[in-house]
Design a protein around this motif. Sequence first.
Motif, PDB file in Angstrom:
ATOM      1  N   GLU A 107     -14.156  -2.789  10.216  1.00  0.00           N
ATOM      2  CA  GLU A 107     -14.100  -1.409  10.540  1.00  0.00           C
ATOM      3  C   GLU A 107     -12.905  -0.486  10.330  1.00  0.00           C
ATOM      4  O   GLU A 107     -12.825   0.640   9.969  1.00  0.00           O
ATOM      5  N   ALA A 108     -11.694  -1.107  10.400  1.00  0.00           N
ATOM      6  CA  ALA A 108     -10.219  -0.638  10.219  1.00  0.00           C
ATOM      7  C   ALA A 108     -10.174  -0.337   8.815  1.00  0.00           C
ATOM      8  O   ALA A 108      -9.913   0.718   8.275  1.00  0.00           O
ATOM      9  N   LEU A 109     -10.734  -1.260   7.853  1.00  0.00           N
ATOM     10  CA  LEU A 109     -10.651  -0.917   6.310  1.00  0.00           C
ATOM     11  C   LEU A 109     -11.358   0.165   5.734  1.00  0.00           C
ATOM     12  O   LEU A 109     -11.027   1.122   5.163  1.00  0.00           O
ATOM     13  N   LEU A 110     -12.596   0.442   6.551  1.00  0.00           N
ATOM     14  CA  LEU A 110     -13.363   1.614   6.242  1.00  0.00           C
ATOM     15  C   LEU A 110     -12.586   2.860   6.582  1.00  0.00           C
ATOM     16  O   LEU A 110     -13.005   4.069   6.110  1.00  0.00           O
ATOM     17  N   ARG A 111     -11.882   2.674   7.599  1.00  0.00           N
ATOM     18  CA  ARG A 111     -11.079   3.899   8.061  1.00  0.00           C
ATOM     19  C   ARG A 111      -9.646   4.073   7.393  1.00  0.00           C
ATOM     20  O   ARG A 111      -8.900   5.113   7.749  1.00  0.00           O
ATOM     21  N   GLY A 112      -9.423   3.140   6.416  1.00  0.00           N
ATOM     22  CA  GLY A 112      -8.100   3.260   5.896  1.00  0.00           C
ATOM     23  C   GLY A 112      -6.765   2.755   6.668  1.00  0.00           C
ATOM     24  O   GLY A 112      -5.729   3.043   6.101  1.00  0.00           O
ATOM     25  N   ILE A 113      -7.082   1.984   7.724  1.00  0.00           N
ATOM     26  CA  ILE A 113      -6.185   1.396   8.429  1.00  0.00           C
ATOM     27  C   ILE A 113      -5.919   0.006   7.817  1.00  0.00           C
ATOM     28  O   ILE A 113      -6.688  -0.969   7.566  1.00  0.00           O
ATOM     29  N   GLY A 114      -4.605  -0.415   7.426  1.00  0.00           N
ATOM     30  CA  GLY A 114      -4.270  -1.577   6.948  1.00  0.00           C
ATOM     31  C   GLY A 114      -3.592  -2.813   7.704  1.00  0.00           C
ATOM     32  O   GLY A 114      -3.071  -3.456   7.331  1.00  0.00           O
ATOM     33  N   LEU A 115      -3.382  -2.341   9.111  1.00  0.00           N
ATOM     34  CA  LEU A 115      -2.630  -3.135  10.010  1.00  0.00           C
ATOM     35  C   LEU A 115      -3.290  -3.255  11.344  1.00  0.00           C
ATOM     36  O   LEU A 115      -3.624  -2.337  11.907  1.00  0.00           O
ATOM     37  N   ILE A 116      -3.352  -4.585  11.832  1.00  0.00           N
ATOM     38  CA  ILE A 116      -4.041  -4.709  13.129  1.00  0.00           C
ATOM     39  C   ILE A 116      -2.920  -5.695  13.991  1.00  0.00           C
ATOM     40  O   ILE A 116      -2.608  -6.656  12.959  1.00  0.00           O
ATOM     41  N   GLU A 117      -2.629  -5.324  15.345  1.00  0.00           N
ATOM     42  CA  GLU A 117      -1.766  -6.423  15.690  1.00  0.00           C
ATOM     43  C   GLU A 117      -2.438  -6.701  16.969  1.00  0.00           C
ATOM     44  O   GLU A 117      -3.051  -5.992  17.932  1.00  0.00           O
TER      45      GLU A 117
END
Length: 247
Positions: A107-117
């Motif tokens: 889901e994050a990659l689909l939104r262009g987010i590269g970092l999850i902490e």
Amino acid sequence: MAGSEKVIEIRQLSGLDEFPDVVRLQQAIWGFDDIELLPLRFLVVVCKVGGHVFGAYDGAEMAGFCFAIPGIKPGGLPYLHSHMLGVLPEYHNAGIGRRLKLRQRDEALLRGIGLIEWTFDPLELKNAFLNVEKLGAIVRRYYPNQYGTTSSPLHGGLPTDRCIAEWWIGTPRVRSILAGEAVARNPQERISYSADIARIRTEDPARAREIQAANADRFLRAFENGLAVTGFARSQTEGTYLLEAWQ
């Protein structure tokens, strides 16, 4: 077929009727007092401001969940903070936690987010193995008593010391680890816990606190010197964090 991975469905939640199960599982998994439970209204906000909530279902029954809230790093980098992930005890060792994290990643990659902490207790060796070895997260920060003392029996009355997992989800390193490929490491320091630290925390909390405090000092010094956790080794007697220089 409780605990069988093939019958578990992971789905994104957004409706008011879905969130009460998330609140119920918080209490069932951690045993928090009511005042420490994150309420339904908070989960509504999470979904409205750029976060997400996922549930893992065995038929109609929720077996686990996770949720993340949006954040911004100094300098403007957007990321997701995965605040909570829990799986009912009867579904442990079924791969549900990993599947929830991978769904967060998608889901994050689909939104262009590269970092999850996210934070995790360094005494929880199974979680450390998942985070570092199976997902490819690194650790460069350690926060003593991050959340204060809680009512959860799982925390054993100890300070809630936490490592911060950084999951750079689109990098070649993470893609390789998720594919099961070997990744070169050059460990310069090792920080170990007894494999039975969970028993020690229950039966001898004073000893567990000594171990926690001693290793906290080692983590803090290592991170000040530019090292990061990049691996985690397990044996019958120990769980060991592997640290190396990281840019």
